[in-house]
Write an enzyme that holds these catalytic residues in place. Structure first.
Site, PDB file in Angstrom:
ATOM      1  N   LYS A 158     -23.988  42.566  -2.271  1.00 53.30           N
ATOM      2  CA  LYS A 158     -22.628  43.356  -2.304  1.00 53.30           C
ATOM      3  C   LYS A 158     -21.768  43.298  -1.252  1.00 53.30           C
ATOM      4  O   LYS A 158     -20.627  43.051  -1.679  1.00 53.30           O
ATOM      5  CB  LYS A 158     -23.237  44.959  -2.639  1.00 53.30           C
ATOM      6  CG  LYS A 158     -22.192  45.989  -2.653  1.00 53.30           C
ATOM      7  CD  LYS A 158     -21.647  45.933  -4.078  1.00 53.30           C
ATOM      8  CE  LYS A 158     -20.082  46.047  -4.318  1.00 53.30           C
ATOM      9  NZ  LYS A 158     -18.863  45.629  -3.200  1.00 53.30           N
TER      10      LYS A 158
ATOM     11  N   CYS B 245     -29.529  33.294 -11.078  1.00 51.95           N
ATOM     12  CA  CYS B 245     -29.458  33.893  -9.957  1.00 51.95           C
ATOM     13  C   CYS B 245     -30.689  33.779  -8.945  1.00 51.95           C
ATOM     14  O   CYS B 245     -30.690  34.064  -7.791  1.00 51.95           O
ATOM     15  CB  CYS B 245     -28.931  35.485  -9.866  1.00 51.95           C
ATOM     16  SG  CYS B 245     -27.684  35.483 -11.140  1.00 51.95           S
TER      17      CYS B 245
ATOM     18  N   ILE C 207     -17.726  37.323  -5.465  1.00 57.24           N
ATOM     19  CA  ILE C 207     -17.660  35.895  -5.638  1.00 57.24           C
ATOM     20  C   ILE C 207     -17.504  35.054  -4.391  1.00 57.24           C
ATOM     21  O   ILE C 207     -16.453  35.320  -3.661  1.00 57.24           O
ATOM     22  CB  ILE C 207     -16.431  35.689  -6.879  1.00 57.24           C
ATOM     23  CG1 ILE C 207     -16.786  36.374  -8.160  1.00 57.24           C
ATOM     24  CG2 ILE C 207     -16.128  34.170  -7.039  1.00 57.24           C
ATOM     25  CD1 ILE C 207     -15.516  36.458  -8.923  1.00 57.24           C
TER      26      ILE C 207
ATOM     27  N   CYS D 191     -19.672  45.809  -7.983  1.00 53.86           N
ATOM     28  CA  CYS D 191     -20.142  44.360  -8.422  1.00 53.86           C
ATOM     29  C   CYS D 191     -20.329  43.471  -7.113  1.00 53.86           C
ATOM     30  O   CYS D 191     -19.447  43.778  -6.170  1.00 53.86           O
ATOM     31  CB  CYS D 191     -19.071  43.792  -9.202  1.00 53.86           C
ATOM     32  SG  CYS D 191     -18.871  44.573 -10.538  1.00 53.86           S
ATOM     33  N   SER D 192     -21.165  42.731  -7.119  1.00 52.38           N
ATOM     34  CA  SER D 192     -21.340  41.938  -5.847  1.00 52.38           C
ATOM     35  C   SER D 192     -19.945  40.630  -5.818  1.00 52.38           C
ATOM     36  O   SER D 192     -19.430  40.808  -6.853  1.00 52.38           O
ATOM     37  CB  SER D 192     -22.572  41.055  -5.897  1.00 52.38           C
ATOM     38  OG  SER D 192     -22.740  40.371  -7.237  1.00 52.38           O
TER      39      SER D 192
ATOM     40  N   HIS E  21     -22.657  36.965  -2.902  1.00 54.62           N
ATOM     41  CA  HIS E  21     -23.738  36.302  -3.850  1.00 54.62           C
ATOM     42  C   HIS E  21     -23.233  35.000  -4.407  1.00 54.62           C
ATOM     43  O   HIS E  21     -22.823  34.670  -5.579  1.00 54.62           O
ATOM     44  CB  HIS E  21     -23.537  37.492  -5.267  1.00 54.62           C
ATOM     45  CG  HIS E  21     -24.809  37.065  -6.053  1.00 54.62           C
ATOM     46  ND1 HIS E  21     -25.974  36.229  -5.644  1.00 54.62           N
ATOM     47  CD2 HIS E  21     -24.884  37.377  -7.410  1.00 54.62           C
ATOM     48  CE1 HIS E  21     -26.740  36.195  -7.035  1.00 54.62           C
ATOM     49  NE2 HIS E  21     -25.943  36.871  -8.001  1.00 54.62           N
TER      50      HIS E  21
END
Ligand SMILES: [Zn+2]
Lengths: 390, 135
Positions: A334, A89, A215, A212-213, A338
């Protein structure tokens, strides 16, 4: 002493982030590159840009390796030297450092750095598997760890040690979604309520879906040059005055602490020292909120608040737009999304807009100094940059 | 370079697991214990290490309950994974088996166990160590 600039950012671009069906990584990168070229009309990309460092995490999404020359070729950068940089990342944060060093060494006058990831063509279990590949295979993946799982282990520790609550984690998500509404390039331009976060389905307890960020498909890029040459190219300039990168144990269980990311602390110290800046000098920051707990830990590791106080810090409103230190005005990982390889330079893109007064509805008034914090994996890699408007 | 037999490799660690032995490597210079095994001590960088068998009791340091699992573990979800601390002062990541996920607590005592090699012919064919609630 006013710190000397290492290199100057003279342009930046991002693609629209989101589910970009029918578009390949190279096409997303081209979209980001076109924005950067439009912002800098007196540079001829194919002639003047001599090298490109492009972050991308995985070849598994598109069955494609050797990705940097493809992205650079499509972006019209033939015959520039094109090299992929991979640190999970933190890939494009690390790519930016390669660009800075290429400029500082005098080897090149103008370079492009950036990143890209195309993720949404794979189903969620497959994406979970690909992302988990940034964790150790024989001990972490083999024992059922996932990427959210590793951050969940840190969240459980933080909650146990400091009394941080699931509500405090949720407040990071609520804040960043509120910011994301103001960013036309963000994946999810929708506000969410505390209740929605708390009731969202569990991914890895205590982390829920809205912790969670996203997809996301997306690309980002920057054009860097020598500080002297920058003045001739554009009035919209941002100087890089500090850079830091550090490593910690690859496996989470070998670290001294699960409530802070030592590599991020070291990278921040390096960047603060180089730029002669302190946490209180920062006007705006983009931090790596791959999961809500990561933003809370980032506040502490960057010295914005004391260890253990991250939960209270988000509740104080300091890090929301209108507060004294807005964090993740872009919406963060978020709500902006990401796309792993694109994230590091997408953070810098946001700071470029903020520090040149072009952030429109989410502009932080009089922002002069910005900080970006980019993590790789569970924190085996951390990259921190400090920028100043020129 | 270490002339340890068997060599301090991950493959050998899992071979020990087939004999129901959980092994760390110990630095012969500074006594630091490491899982996974490796040749160079992560503390003092000495390359003189030896195998050291760990006991069967551990304590839960932190944990999570995985609901969204990777493809390989999809059939098990939800399941718990955590970090376990052994009295020998070494930690390791592990699946935590329990019939009641809600009963997990930081600091609880756990017991070592092993599961057999996977039947699937694809690489790797490692058995797994895991921890479970003490009986
Ligand atoms: Zn040693």
């Amino acid at each position: 002493m006013r710190a000397k600039p290492l290199a100057t950012i003279v342009s930046a671009g991002v693609s629209k982030f989101g589910r970009r069906e029918g578009l390949y990584a190279r096409e997303l990168f081209t979209e980001a590159a076109l924005e950067a070229f439009h912002r800098l009309e007196n540079v001829d990309p194919g002639k003047d840009i001599k090298a490109a460092f492009i972050g991308q995490m995985s070849e598994a999404y598109e069955h494609q390796s050797h990705t940097a020359p493809i992205a650079a070729n499509w972006a019209g950068l033939l015959p520039a030297a094109a090299t992929r940089v991979e640190d999970a990342c933190a890939s494009s944060g690390a790519a930016l450092r390669c660009g800075i060093m290429a400029i500082m060494s005098g080897f090149y006058d103008i370079v492009m750095v950036g990143g890209v990831e195309k993720m949404t063509n794979q189903p969620t279990p497959e994406v979970t598997t690909i992302l988990a590949s940034a964790a150790d295979f024989p001990f972490e993946q083999w024992n059922g760890m996932t990427f959210p799982g590793l951050f969940a282990l840190m969240a459980t520790s933080h909650m146990h040690e400091y009394g941080t609550t699931e509500e405090q984690l949720a407040k990071v998500a609520v804040k960043n979604h509120k910011h994301g509404v103001l960013n036309p390039k963000a994946h999810m331009q929708r506000e969410i309520t505390l209740d929605e976060v708390m009731k969202s389905r569990p991914v890895c307890w205590p982390l829920k879906l809205y912790d969670c960020s996203l997809i996301t498909d997306g690309a980002s890029c920057l054009i860097l040059t020598k500080p002297k040459l920058a003045k001739k190219l554009t009035d919209n300039r941002v100087q890089i005055i500090g850079t830091g990168q550090a490593q910690d144990t690859f496996l989470l269980h070998e670290r001294d602490s699960f409530t802070s990311v030592k590599a991020a602390k070291s990278a921040a110290q390096e960047a603060y020292k180089m730029s002669d800046m302190k946490p209180k000098d920062i006007n705006v920051a983009e931090v790596h909120d791959c999961f809500t707990i990561a933003e809370i830990i980032a506040y502490e590791d960057l010295g914005f608040c004391r260890p253990g106080q991250g939960g209270k810090f988000v509740e104080s409103g300091t890090t929301a737009l209108g507060g004294s230190l807005p964090v993740n005005t872009s919406g963060g990982l978020k709500s902006k999304g990401h796309p792993v390889g694109a994230t590091g330079t997408a953070q810098i893109y946001e700071l470029y807009l903020q520090l040149t007064g072009q952030a429109e509805r989410r502009q932080v008034p009089d922002a002069k100094i910005g900080l970006a914090h980019n993590l790789g994996g569970s924190g085996a890699t951390a990259v921190v940059h400090i920028l100043r408007s020129d | 370079m270490s002339e340890l037999h068997p060599p301090p490799t991950i493959e050998e660690f899992y071979k020990f697991c087939t004999q129901r032995k959980l092994m760390a490597v110990r630095c012969m210079k500074c006594r630091h214990l490491m899982v996974p095994p490796r040749t160079i001590c992560s503390q003092c960088h000495s390359s003189r290490v030896e195998w050291a068998q760990l006991g069967s009791k551990g304590k839960l340091v932190t944990y999570t309950i995985v609901h969204v699992a990777p493809t390989l573990f999809n059939h098990m979800a939800p399941y718990a994974v955590g970090i376990v601390e052994m009295p020998e002062e070494v930690r390791l990541p592990s699946i935590i088996r329990t019939s009641r996920l809600e009963s997990l607590k930081i600091g609880m005592e756990l017991e070592l166990d092993f599961s057999p090699r996977p039947q699937d012919p694809s690489w790797p064919q490692w058995p797994r160590y895991f921890f479970k609630e003490t009986a």
